[in-house]
Design an enzyme around this catalytic site. Structure first.
Site, PDB file in Angstrom:
ATOM      1  N   ASP A  97       2.390  17.558  -9.172  1.00 58.70           N
ATOM      2  CA  ASP A  97       1.402  18.607  -8.929  1.00 58.70           C
ATOM      3  C   ASP A  97       1.510  19.255  -7.554  1.00 58.70           C
ATOM      4  OD1 ASP A  97       0.107  18.496 -11.383  1.00 58.70           O
ATOM      5  OD2 ASP A  97      -1.047  16.737 -10.788  1.00 58.70           O
TER       6      ASP A  97
ATOM      7  N   HIS B 269       1.296   8.254  -6.462  1.00 54.29           N
ATOM      8  CA  HIS B 269       1.402   8.093  -7.915  1.00 54.29           C
ATOM      9  C   HIS B 269       1.281   6.622  -8.253  1.00 54.29           C
ATOM     10  CE1 HIS B 269       2.884   8.417 -12.019  1.00 54.29           C
ATOM     11  NE2 HIS B 269       2.561   9.688 -11.918  1.00 54.29           N
TER      12      HIS B 269
HETATM   13  N1  ACO Z   1      -3.895  10.455   0.209  1.00 49.49           N
HETATM   14  C1  ACO Z   1      -4.228   9.445   1.055  1.00 49.49           C
HETATM   15  N2  ACO Z   1      -4.165   8.140   0.741  1.00 49.49           N
HETATM   16  C2  ACO Z   1      -3.747   7.834  -0.492  1.00 49.49           C
HETATM   17  C3  ACO Z   1      -3.372   8.808  -1.445  1.00 49.49           C
HETATM   18  C4  ACO Z   1      -3.462  10.171  -1.047  1.00 49.49           C
HETATM   19  N3  ACO Z   1      -3.135  11.141  -1.897  1.00 49.49           N
HETATM   20  N4  ACO Z   1      -3.015   8.218  -2.585  1.00 49.49           N
HETATM   21  C5  ACO Z   1      -3.134   6.905  -2.384  1.00 49.49           C
HETATM   22  N5  ACO Z   1      -3.580   6.655  -1.113  1.00 49.49           N
HETATM   23  C6  ACO Z   1      -3.793   5.338  -0.481  1.00 49.49           C
HETATM   24  C7  ACO Z   1      -5.077   4.704  -0.955  1.00 49.49           C
HETATM   25  O1  ACO Z   1      -6.172   5.049  -0.129  1.00 49.49           O
HETATM   26  C8  ACO Z   1      -4.720   3.237  -0.885  1.00 49.49           C
HETATM   27  O2  ACO Z   1      -4.781   2.852   0.466  1.00 49.49           O
HETATM   28  P1  ACO Z   1      -5.239   1.348   0.856  1.00 49.49           P
HETATM   29  O3  ACO Z   1      -4.205   0.443   0.252  1.00 49.49           O
HETATM   30  O4  ACO Z   1      -5.253   1.341   2.340  1.00 49.49           O
HETATM   31  O5  ACO Z   1      -6.603   1.161   0.257  1.00 49.49           O
HETATM   32  C9  ACO Z   1      -3.260   3.203  -1.316  1.00 49.49           C
HETATM   33  O6  ACO Z   1      -2.741   4.481  -0.946  1.00 49.49           O
HETATM   34  C10 ACO Z   1      -3.039   2.976  -2.807  1.00 49.49           C
HETATM   35  O7  ACO Z   1      -3.790   3.959  -3.515  1.00 49.49           O
HETATM   36  P2  ACO Z   1      -4.530   3.712  -4.891  1.00 49.49           P
HETATM   37  O8  ACO Z   1      -5.676   4.655  -5.004  1.00 49.49           O
HETATM   38  O9  ACO Z   1      -4.825   2.255  -5.055  1.00 49.49           O
HETATM   39  O10 ACO Z   1      -3.389   4.096  -5.880  1.00 49.49           O
HETATM   40  P3  ACO Z   1      -3.568   4.395  -7.417  1.00 49.49           P
HETATM   41  O11 ACO Z   1      -2.304   4.031  -8.053  1.00 49.49           O
HETATM   42  O12 ACO Z   1      -4.807   3.767  -7.943  1.00 49.49           O
HETATM   43  O13 ACO Z   1      -3.816   5.990  -7.477  1.00 49.49           O
HETATM   44  C11 ACO Z   1      -3.359   8.313  -7.480  1.00 49.49           C
HETATM   45  C12 ACO Z   1      -2.810   6.897  -7.742  1.00 49.49           C
HETATM   46  C13 ACO Z   1      -4.673   8.500  -8.249  1.00 49.49           C
HETATM   47  C14 ACO Z   1      -2.358   9.326  -8.006  1.00 49.49           C
HETATM   48  C15 ACO Z   1      -3.574   8.498  -5.945  1.00 49.49           C
HETATM   49  O14 ACO Z   1      -2.341   8.384  -5.271  1.00 49.49           O
HETATM   50  C16 ACO Z   1      -4.253   9.811  -5.599  1.00 49.49           C
HETATM   51  O15 ACO Z   1      -5.503   9.881  -5.593  1.00 49.49           O
HETATM   52  N6  ACO Z   1      -3.462  10.910  -5.342  1.00 49.49           N
HETATM   53  C17 ACO Z   1      -4.042  12.211  -5.079  1.00 49.49           C
HETATM   54  C18 ACO Z   1      -4.400  12.898  -6.402  1.00 49.49           C
HETATM   55  C19 ACO Z   1      -3.148  13.366  -7.160  1.00 49.49           C
HETATM   56  O16 ACO Z   1      -2.261  13.990  -6.615  1.00 49.49           O
HETATM   57  N7  ACO Z   1      -3.134  13.063  -8.475  1.00 49.49           N
HETATM   58  C20 ACO Z   1      -2.052  13.486  -9.377  1.00 49.49           C
HETATM   59  C21 ACO Z   1      -1.206  12.314  -9.793  1.00 49.49           C
HETATM   60  S1  ACO Z   1       0.087  12.828 -10.840  1.00 49.49           S
HETATM   61  C22 ACO Z   1      -0.657  13.126 -12.299  1.00 49.49           C
HETATM   62  O17 ACO Z   1      -1.558  12.456 -12.709  1.00 49.49           O
HETATM   63  C23 ACO Z   1      -0.205  14.205 -13.087  1.00 49.49           C
END
Ligand code: ACO
Length: 435
Positions: free
Chosen positions: A363, A306
């Site tokens: 979710d 998140h």
């Molecule tokens: N699985 C694997 N790796 C992940 C995940 C994941 N679900 N989420 C984040 N990471 C990693 C990224 O690859 C990144 O790694 P790095 O630093 O080595 O490059 C690090 O964690 C930070 O991730 P970001 O993408 O920069 O985080 P951001 O805050 O931009 O994204 C998000 C947040 C979109 C929710 C992300 O965690 C994600 O894609 N989750 C999966 C989709 C999801 O469940 N979305 C629902 C969110 S809740 C809602 O909106 C209602």
């Protein structure tokens, strides 16, 4: 320099900016006049560090796992309140009196019948249209069916009418589109039911069968948990579109479009697809954890991570608890629940997830409950719409009531070509070069 000022030093120039302190103690630098004074803008990819407004609707502290609507903790609301009361709280700013709540419920009930031509319009959508597409189109179309609800500068009365109209119509739209898709006769709203039960009977009702109170309660709790979440992707879209004085219906439609994405609300659908895939693959989730950690693989663990929560998502905690209760009350055994729990346990002790502070989000478990309630996978995100609608409405209302409202218009740093000459068609190369 007083405690409420900060200094930004650029070369030999110093610019003083105000520090704004929120009611829960969080602090922000007000850089609104910085460009005018220094020629500098701020750059913040994905707005991870940028406050776009002052708001009094929802507070969340991602480090401590705190979420409050109008100051009331989400845990308390999930336990003691119900969705319509929470909707009133979010939109109006305080818990309703008995009379206010009755009046609110009645106004929504009166607006829970779709106009006949509207139903025909929905019936004409292609059978395969995703329900989120249907809701987006339907919500925009409301501006044609109720033109009186969308002047560019609505009065307080017009705002209130449009808000209750949308709360009623959205419930009817989702249930109607579902029945059209499965080829069942449409069912009308019944004012004798509470909001969630009415939605349920419109969607699944057969004959005079009453709605199972356990089922309605589970749904109601899920809707409360989705009620608002401050300036997330869809809410920011509603505010952005609303700031151009587009009407409420098109502002909310933009929220629906934003929510559809799998990184946002669409994750609830993606989680179940992922869990089903793991199940079909034999249930071994370690392989999927490895895929999620592999930077050369685009796969992410859906329902994990998140932007704001870096400890735990309090909504996920409540939903996880509700999952066991709901499934056992309904007598449903869904093998993906075991997979989800195992996956969570394994991820939470894995360095990759621990270092990045990735926890299950709202979710991760919600889809398992929706499925147990009989809701098809592609209607999971519409359920999120139903829950999030009061939040969008509250944020839109707050925006439109703000005497300092300005159109949303971020800056950029241009990184493209400079000083290119126009080349006549006859002398251009056979394939154009990219940027
Ligand atoms: N699985 C694997 N790796 C992940 C995940 C994941 N679900 N989420 C984040 N990471 C990693 C990224 O690859 C990144 O790694 P790095 O630093 O080595 O490059 C690090 O964690 C930070 O991730 P970001 O993408 O920069 O985080 P951001 O805050 O931009 O994204 C998000 C947040 C979109 C929710 C992300 O965690 C994600 O894609 N989750 C999966 C989709 C999801 O469940 N979305 C629902 C969110 S809740 C809602 O909106 C209602």
């Amino acid at each position: 320099m007083g405690a409420d000022k900060a200094k930004i030093v650029v070369g030999d120039q110093t610019y003083e900016v105000d520090i704004v302190t929120g009611t829960e103690g969080e602090k922000a630098l007000d850089i609104g006049s910085l460009r005018g004074r220094s020629g500098l803008v701020t750059l913040d990819n994905g707005f991870g560090n940028t406050g776009s407004c002052r708001s009094s609707v929802t507070f969340l502290n991602g480090e401590k796992g705190v979420l409050k609507y109008r100051g009331i903790p989400i845990e308390e609301l999930a336990q003691k309140s119900h969705f319509l009361e929470v909707a009133f709280l979010l939109i109006e700013g305080a818990l309703p009196s008995r009379e206010e709540l009755d009046d609110f419920a009645q106004r929504i009930a009166k607006n829970s019948h779709l106009p006949e031509p509207f139903k025909k319009m929905m019936a004409s959508f292609p059978q395969k249209m995703h329900p989120m597409g249907a809701l987006s189109c339907g919500t925009v179309a409301l501006s044609a069916f109720f033109p009186e609800g969308n002047p560019p500068d609505p009065s307080a009365e017009q705002r209130a009418k449009a808000i209750t109209l949308l709360l009623g119509q959205m419930k009817a739209m989702i249930a109607t589109y579902y029945r059209l898709r499965v080829g069942k006769e449409l069912r009308d709203s019944d004012p004798g039911f509470d909001y969630s039960s009415d939605f349920f009977q419109m969607m699944f009702g057969e004959g005079d069968r009453d709605v199972d109170p356990e089922v309605a309660k589970a749904l109601d709790t899920l809707l409360i948990l989705h009620g608002d979440h401050e300036q997330n992707c869809s809410t920011s879209s509603v505010r952005m579109v609303g700031s151009g004085k587009a009407n409420l219906f098109s502002s909310v439609a933009s929220g629906i479009n934003a929510l559809w994405g799998p990184l946002h609300g669409g994750a609830n659908e993606a989680v179940i697809d992922m869990l089903d895939e793991i199940l079909a693959d034999g249930g071994g989730y370690k392989k999927f954890l490895a895929k999620a950690k592999d930077k050369s693989d685009p796969f992410r663990l859906m329902g994990f991570g998140h932007r704001v929560y870096k400890n735990f998502d309090p909504r996920a905690k409540i939903i996880k608890g509700a999952c066991d209760t709901v499934l056992s009350k309904l007598g449903v055994h869904d093998p993906v629940l075991d997979i989800a729990k195992g996956l969570e346990e394994e991820a939470l002790k894995d360095d990759y997830f621990m270092e990045r502070k990735l926890y299950p989000n709202v979710d991760f478990y919600s889809g398992i409950i929706y499925r147990a309630l009989g809701i098809p996978t592609d209607f999971f995100t519409p359920m999120f719409v139903l829950g999030r609608l009061p939040g969008w409405l509250a944020q839109w209302k707050e925006l439109r009531e703000d005497p300092k409202m300005r159109i949303g218009r971020p800056r950029q740093i241009y990184m493209g070509k400079t000083d290119e000459a126009y080349v006549e068609m006859g002398v251009r190369p056979p394939k154009s070069e990219g940027p």
